[in-house]
Design an enzyme around this catalytic site. Structure first.
Site, PDB file in Angstrom:
ATOM      1  N   SER A 147       0.948  -1.194   0.125  1.00  0.00           N
ATOM      2  CA  SER A 147       0.012  -0.042  -0.120  1.00  0.00           C
ATOM      3  C   SER A 147       1.079   1.236   0.186  1.00  0.00           C
ATOM      4  O   SER A 147       1.965   1.236   0.501  1.00  0.00           O
ATOM      5  CB  SER A 147      -0.919   0.104   1.205  1.00  0.00           C
ATOM      6  OG  SER A 147      -1.576   1.309   1.487  1.00  0.00           O
ATOM      7  N   TYR A 160      -2.575  -0.138  10.338  1.00  0.00           N
ATOM      8  CA  TYR A 160      -2.294  -0.887   9.250  1.00  0.00           C
ATOM      9  C   TYR A 160      -1.174  -0.467   8.218  1.00  0.00           C
ATOM     10  O   TYR A 160      -0.546  -1.248   7.565  1.00  0.00           O
ATOM     11  CB  TYR A 160      -3.619  -0.323   8.329  1.00  0.00           C
ATOM     12  CG  TYR A 160      -3.672  -0.672   6.904  1.00  0.00           C
ATOM     13  CD1 TYR A 160      -3.958  -1.816   6.547  1.00  0.00           C
ATOM     14  CD2 TYR A 160      -3.563   0.400   6.008  1.00  0.00           C
ATOM     15  CE1 TYR A 160      -3.783  -2.078   5.109  1.00  0.00           C
ATOM     16  CE2 TYR A 160      -3.338   0.099   4.628  1.00  0.00           C
ATOM     17  CZ  TYR A 160      -3.675  -1.168   4.252  1.00  0.00           C
ATOM     18  OH  TYR A 160      -3.586  -1.242   2.743  1.00  0.00           O
ATOM     19  N   LYS A 164       2.176  -2.464   6.474  1.00  0.00           N
ATOM     20  CA  LYS A 164       2.554  -2.559   4.983  1.00  0.00           C
ATOM     21  C   LYS A 164       4.123  -2.020   4.957  1.00  0.00           C
ATOM     22  O   LYS A 164       4.594  -2.484   4.117  1.00  0.00           O
ATOM     23  CB  LYS A 164       1.697  -1.617   4.165  1.00  0.00           C
ATOM     24  CG  LYS A 164       0.146  -2.124   4.002  1.00  0.00           C
ATOM     25  CD  LYS A 164       0.018  -3.629   3.531  1.00  0.00           C
ATOM     26  CE  LYS A 164      -1.311  -3.907   3.412  1.00  0.00           C
ATOM     27  NZ  LYS A 164      -1.231  -5.469   2.613  1.00  0.00           N
TER      28      LYS A 164
END
Length: 258
Positions: A147, A160, A164
């Site tokens: 991401s 999150y 990544k």
């Protein structure tokens, strides 16, 4: 001849979103694809739709129910690839999850544990199970869906983004460690796209107005689409990218540039 003709790939999270588009894109280029997902109905739907397309060059698909956070399921996936197609050439670690955008102190234990299991442990398990097989063959491709958050973490999605960031670092490290064995490791870093996780990332309802608002923050003035990611995945998995490894490729319409 398709760009992936003769290749066998396992694509996790292939029952929807980016993974579904990657599975279709790979099959269209002649690959035989293991559509891997915990959502059985969605995964079988994708396999049926690929069959209806009758892609040339031998492109086809089978479904495998696979929880990416379980070692036994990875072992089952590798065994199925070998028994059904005789080999495995490409692993696409696409399955991922997040929590609804919120202050980091409000993220629950369960939400954090799920992000770590799906976004982090799954990578470890895929490498632990499949890498020895690739080393034995002196060939193989790992392709991860990361991401832009792995490069620039946004408020409300910090853990999150951290998962990544882990993936981006591991991608580089694995490419250096296993390059001498003929194995390439790369990641794609998408921008927020029109997938089932869209409202989780934005924290607000998915409306035409919200999409238009977000698009104005992107130099190319739109969100990513699943096919944008699929096209990048086809290139990185193909022999066209034979000398490309250790890359975290933004597919973000220029968002990281602003």
């Amino acid at each position: 001849m398709g760009r992936l003709e003769g290749k066998v790939a396992i694509v996790t999270g292939a029952g929807s979103g980016f993974g579904e588009a990657i599975a279709h894109g790979f099959a269209a280029e002649g690959a035989r694809v293991l559509v891997a997902d915990i959502a059985v109905a969605n995964g079988q739907r994708v396999v049926n739709e690929i069959a209806k397309k009758q892609y040339p060059g031998g492109g086809s698909a089978v479904f495998v129910e696979l929880n990416v956070a379980q070692r036994g399921d990875w072992e089952k996936g590798l065994a199925l690839a070998q028994s059904t197609f005789g080999q495995l050439d490409i692993v696409v670690n696409n399955a991922g999850t997040t929590y609804k955008k919120k202050p980091s102190v409000e993220v629950s234990d369960a939400e954090f544990d799920r992000v770590i299991a799906v976004n982090v442990k799954s990578i470890y398990l895929s490498v632990s199970v499949v890498m020895p097989y690739f080393v034995g063959r002196k060939a193989g491709v790992f392709l991860n869906t990361s991401s832009v958050a792995g490069e620039r973490v946004r408020p409300g999605q910090v853990f999150y983004g951290g998962s990544k960031g882990f993936l981006n670092t591991v991608t580089k490290g694995l490419s250096a460690e296993y390059g001498p064995d003929g194995i390439r490791v790369n990641s794609i870093c998408p921008l927020r796209g029109a997938t089932g996780l869209l409202e989780m990332f934005s924290g607000v309802p998915d409306t035409a107005e919200e999409r238009a608002r977000f698009a104005l923050s992107v130099p190319l003035r739109r969100m990513s689409e699943p096919n944008d990611i699929a096209k990048a995945a086809i290139y990185l998995a193909s022999d066209e990218a034979a000398f490309v490894s250790g890359v975290n490729l933004p597919v973000d319409g220029g968002r990281l540039a602003v």
